[in-house]
Scaffold this motif. Structure first.
Motif, short mmCIF file in Angstrom:
data_model
loop_
_atom_site.label_atom_id
_atom_site.label_comp_id
_atom_site.label_asym_id
_atom_site.label_seq_id
_atom_site.Cartn_x
_atom_site.Cartn_y
_atom_site.Cartn_z
N ILE A 1 0.84 -1.21 0.00
CA ILE A 1 0.00 0.00 0.00
C ILE A 1 0.87 1.25 0.00
O ILE A 1 0.64 2.20 -0.76
CB ILE A 1 -0.94 0.00 1.22
CG1 ILE A 1 -1.98 -1.11 1.09
CG2 ILE A 1 -1.63 1.36 1.37
CD1 ILE A 1 -2.81 -1.33 2.35
N ILE B 1 -3.08 5.98 3.78
CA ILE B 1 -3.45 5.83 2.38
C ILE B 1 -4.71 4.99 2.21
O ILE B 1 -5.59 5.31 1.42
CB ILE B 1 -2.29 5.18 1.59
CG1 ILE B 1 -1.02 6.01 1.75
CG2 ILE B 1 -2.64 5.01 0.11
CD1 ILE B 1 0.24 5.30 1.31
N ASP B 2 -4.79 3.90 2.99
CA ASP B 2 -5.91 2.96 2.86
C ASP B 2 -6.31 2.48 4.26
O ASP B 2 -5.64 1.64 4.85
CB ASP B 2 -5.51 1.78 1.97
CG ASP B 2 -6.65 0.81 1.72
OD1 ASP B 2 -7.72 0.98 2.32
OD2 ASP B 2 -6.46 -0.13 0.93
N THR B 3 -7.40 3.00 4.78
CA THR B 3 -7.82 2.67 6.15
C THR B 3 -8.31 1.23 6.28
O THR B 3 -8.44 0.72 7.41
CB THR B 3 -8.93 3.62 6.62
OG1 THR B 3 -10.03 3.57 5.70
CG2 THR B 3 -8.41 5.04 6.73
N SER B 4 -8.57 0.55 5.18
CA SER B 4 -9.05 -0.83 5.26
C SER B 4 -8.01 -1.78 5.85
O SER B 4 -8.36 -2.87 6.30
CB SER B 4 -9.48 -1.33 3.87
OG SER B 4 -8.36 -1.48 3.01
N SER C 1 2.42 2.02 -3.29
CA SER C 1 1.49 2.18 -4.41
C SER C 1 1.27 3.64 -4.76
O SER C 1 0.63 3.96 -5.76
CB SER C 1 0.15 1.53 -4.06
OG SER C 1 -0.51 2.25 -3.02
N GLN C 2 1.82 4.55 -3.94
CA GLN C 2 1.66 5.98 -4.20
C GLN C 2 2.39 6.38 -5.48
O GLN C 2 3.34 5.73 -5.91
CB GLN C 2 2.24 6.79 -3.03
CG GLN C 2 1.63 6.49 -1.69
CD GLN C 2 2.35 7.21 -0.59
OE1 GLN C 2 2.10 8.38 -0.32
NE2 GLN C 2 3.28 6.53 0.07
#
Length: 263
Positions: free
Chosen positions: A166, A227-230, A169-170
């Motif tokens: 993650i 970036i991704d709270t999941s 992935s930026q």
């Protein structure tokens, strides 16, 4: 040789200084002993570059007369200043390749858990410039994962792989050097008289809460959740496993690799 350091490499730590300071280990005494065996005297001046919250800086408090921590991140440096009261320790804003320190200044330069974020070529030129003749450069990291038990370690590596994917992935991710190449890069620099790798370790007993905090922190979860709270679901599942497999107090072995060079 000076290059601009990728901003993500140090700004990603903003807002994380308190948890970093509370759950990261203090470097073992063996690190100091290795350095002093090479230096053959008590250092007058030690410079700790990429010092973060000062955990790797304060270990020199009773050994060196002057100790300077160099840290580009304002949040980390402010926490270092708040947690250090020694008159012989100061923290300054700077970069590994632009410390703003005089030439032939330091007896010892240390880098703890930070060299992989630095531009190696320009940094080595800067380190060589500010080291005294006969001065020692020591770069060290604890191996991931720390030793706590295979089930937790395996789950940690799985979580870290997800968080790292993650984070990188930026569009403009942080730049990360290979820790296994440090000694080769120093040798190819062709200026230090001698360099080598050495190993040591520390054994510590931590509370379960502190151990969980450490493993979550070094999994890159703090970066990934921005970036991704999941990914929090995976973090929660990992913490549940740690609770299941651990008692209220856990023993952790931290294996360290140190790359050491003399000017």
């Amino acid at each position: 040789m000076e290059k601009i350091v990728h901003e993500k490499n140090f700004e990603q730590w903003s807002g994380l200084s308190k948890i970093y300071h509370d759950i990261r280990p203090v470097p073992p005494e063996a690190i100091i002993k290795i350095i002093l065996l090479w230096l053959k005297k008590e250092p007058e001046t030690v410079v700790d570059v990429g010092c973060g919250t000062g955990l790797s800086t304060i270990i020199w408090n009773d050994i060196a007369k002057n100790i300077i921590g160099i840290e580009p991140n304002d949040d980390m440096r402010t926490t270092a200043e708040k947690n250090t009261v020694s008159d012989n320790i100061v923290f300054k804003k700077g970069f590994s390749n632009k410390t703003n320190l005089p030439s032939d200044y330091a007896d010892v330069i240390t880098v703890s858990q930070a060299f992989h974020w630095m531009d190696i070529d320009s940094t080595l030129f800067e380190f060589y410039r500010i080291l005294k003749l006969g001065g020692v450069l020591a770069i060290y990291d604890f191996a991931l994962p720390p030793i706590i038990g295979w089930e937790i370690e395996k789950a940690f590596l799985d979580l870290r792989a997800k968080c790292t994917k993650i984070t990188y992935s930026q569009k403009t991710p942080p730049v990360h050097n290979d820790k296994n190449t440090y000694n080769d890069r120093i040798k190819s620099f062709c200026k230090f008289k001698y360099s080598r790798e050495a190993m040591c370790h520390s054994v510590e007993k931590w509370t379960l809460e502190k151990a969980m905090g450490l493993f979550v922190n070094i999994s890159n979860a703090s970066f990934a959740m921005k970036i991704d709270t999941s990914i929090k679901k995976d973090v929660d599942e990992f913490c549940d496993l740690v609770k299941e497999k651990s008692s209220s107090e856990v023993e952790i072995i931290f294996p360290y690799k140190i790359v050491i060079a003399v000017k």
